[in-house]
Design a protein around this motif. Structure first.
Motif, mmCIF file in Angstrom:
data_model
loop_
_atom_site.group_PDB
_atom_site.id
_atom_site.type_symbol
_atom_site.label_atom_id
_atom_site.label_comp_id
_atom_site.label_asym_id
_atom_site.label_seq_id
_atom_site.Cartn_x
_atom_site.Cartn_y
_atom_site.Cartn_z
ATOM 1 N N SER A 90 0.835 -1.191 0.000
ATOM 2 C CA SER A 90 0.000 0.000 0.000
ATOM 3 C C SER A 90 0.873 1.245 0.000
ATOM 4 O O SER A 90 1.948 1.274 0.617
ATOM 5 C CB SER A 90 -0.911 -0.003 1.233
ATOM 6 O OG SER A 90 -1.537 1.249 1.391
ATOM 7 N N LEU B 41 0.059 3.881 1.527
ATOM 8 C CA LEU B 41 -0.233 4.625 2.750
ATOM 9 C C LEU B 41 1.005 4.872 3.600
ATOM 10 O O LEU B 41 1.185 5.954 4.159
ATOM 11 C CB LEU B 41 -1.294 3.880 3.572
ATOM 12 C CG LEU B 41 -1.717 4.554 4.877
ATOM 13 C CD1 LEU B 41 -2.338 5.920 4.609
ATOM 14 C CD2 LEU B 41 -2.690 3.658 5.640
ATOM 15 N N TYR B 42 1.871 3.850 3.700
ATOM 16 C CA TYR B 42 3.048 3.983 4.554
ATOM 17 C C TYR B 42 4.334 4.172 3.762
ATOM 18 O O TYR B 42 5.436 4.116 4.327
ATOM 19 C CB TYR B 42 3.168 2.765 5.470
ATOM 20 C CG TYR B 42 2.002 2.649 6.422
ATOM 21 C CD1 TYR B 42 1.887 3.496 7.524
ATOM 22 C CD2 TYR B 42 0.997 1.712 6.207
ATOM 23 C CE1 TYR B 42 0.805 3.412 8.387
ATOM 24 C CE2 TYR B 42 -0.086 1.617 7.061
ATOM 25 C CZ TYR B 42 -0.178 2.473 8.153
ATOM 26 O OH TYR B 42 -1.249 2.393 9.002
ATOM 27 N N ARG C 109 1.140 13.217 7.086
ATOM 28 C CA ARG C 109 2.576 13.062 6.903
ATOM 29 C C ARG C 109 2.990 13.587 5.523
ATOM 30 O O ARG C 109 2.279 13.321 4.531
ATOM 31 C CB ARG C 109 2.986 11.594 7.028
ATOM 32 C CG ARG C 109 4.500 11.384 7.076
ATOM 33 C CD ARG C 109 4.899 9.914 6.979
ATOM 34 N NE ARG C 109 4.669 9.396 5.640
ATOM 35 C CZ ARG C 109 3.894 8.376 5.344
ATOM 36 N NH1 ARG C 109 3.254 7.758 6.319
ATOM 37 N NH2 ARG C 109 3.747 7.975 4.097
#
Length: 285
Positions: A268, A270-271, A280
């Motif tokens: 993903s 996302l991180y 972030r």
């Protein structure tokens, strides 16, 4: 825990059963109706019952549960002396009569469904009758079998860059399925699927899947998820019917079709360090 409460009413329904829930509502004339809570019991494991669902059962003056699919242990938290009635042998009208009498007498009712009430739970027709009688109701969600099966097997329905959708469906049986929702048409999307109520038609299910699904696509056959005799058996789209027959999988089996299960590793965003979002900023170094 009050595990000895559960009982099945006589065949002629609630009117002759005699528990406190069957008192004439006129005894409480003028009282506000009790709240009816449709409680999602989860797939079978009492520990998967939500805190809110458990509280509704604990505070109920009547607990009506689908005994063919909900273990007695799930409703064992009912208060001592409260009728805990198995709805399996009852008709819709008999269930409503029990609920109506209790609610119009001012008592709260827990109507306990397997899994989540929004899936194959006959919620609409029960709520319609409550609305006609001016009885308030709410829905407390539960863990549906497909999600419990995925958790038990440690798999995911969505895989980045492979599939981002989940189709929940069933094969046609005595309950018809709209033609536009025929399984082979849904399978053409190539996405993850959770197929309920279809073990009895496993050959047709396999044929429908194979119209658009590669035969080696992983399929998790999850039997009685959350019950002590739970079984998780891997098959493929091409061996699903054989798996059902070989292992005697009948009622309470959900099939998870997982095209992303054997896909190459993806991640993903996302991180990812180079991905910005509201919490972030991307690392530009």
């Amino acid at each position: 825990m009050n595990s000895g409460n559960a009982k099945t009413p006589p065949a002629d329904g609630a009117k002759s059963s005699g528990p406190s829930c069957a008192k004439d509502p006129s005894h409480a004339r003028g009282a506000a109706p009790g709240l009816v809570s449709f409680v999602g019991a989860g797939p079978g494991d009492p520990e998967l019952l939500t805190l809110k669902g458990r509280k509704a059962i604990e505070e109920a003056s009547l607990v009506l549960y689908a005994g063919s699919l909900v273990p007695p242990d799930v409703v064992a938290c009912a208060a001592p002396g409260v009728p805990v009635v198995d709805s399996a042998p009852l008709t819709l009208e008999q269930c409503h009569d029990l609920v109506r009498r209790t609610a119009l007498a001012g008592g709260p009712v827990a109507r306990v469904h397997t899994g989540d009430p929004s899936l194959y739970g006959a919620l609409r027709e029960q709520a319609r009758l409550l609305d006609q009688d001016g009885i308030p109701w709410r829905v407390i969600p539960g863990v549906t079998a497909a999600c419990a099966a995925a958790a038990a097997a440690g798999v995911t329905f969505t895989v980045p860059e492979v599939t981002q959708s989940l189709i929940i469906t069933r094969m046609e049986g005595r309950t018809p399925v709209p033609e536009r929702e025929a399984l082979h048409l849904l399978a053409a999307h190539g996405t993850s699927m959770a197929i309920y109520l279809s073990a009895g038609a496993c050959e047709d299910l396999q044929a429908e899947l194979l119209a658009h699904t590669p035969p080696d696509t992983p399929v998790l056959c999850a039997y009685r998820v959350g019950w002590p005799d739970q079984r998780l058996i891997w098959a493929t789209a091409g061996t699903l019917a054989h798996c059902v027959h070989e292992h005697g999988l009948v009622r309470q089996t959900v099939f998870l079709v997982l095209p992303g299960q054997n896909a190459a590793d993806t991640a993903s965003l996302l991180y990812a360090a180079n991905f910005s979002h509201g919490y972030r900023q991307a690392d530009e170094s």
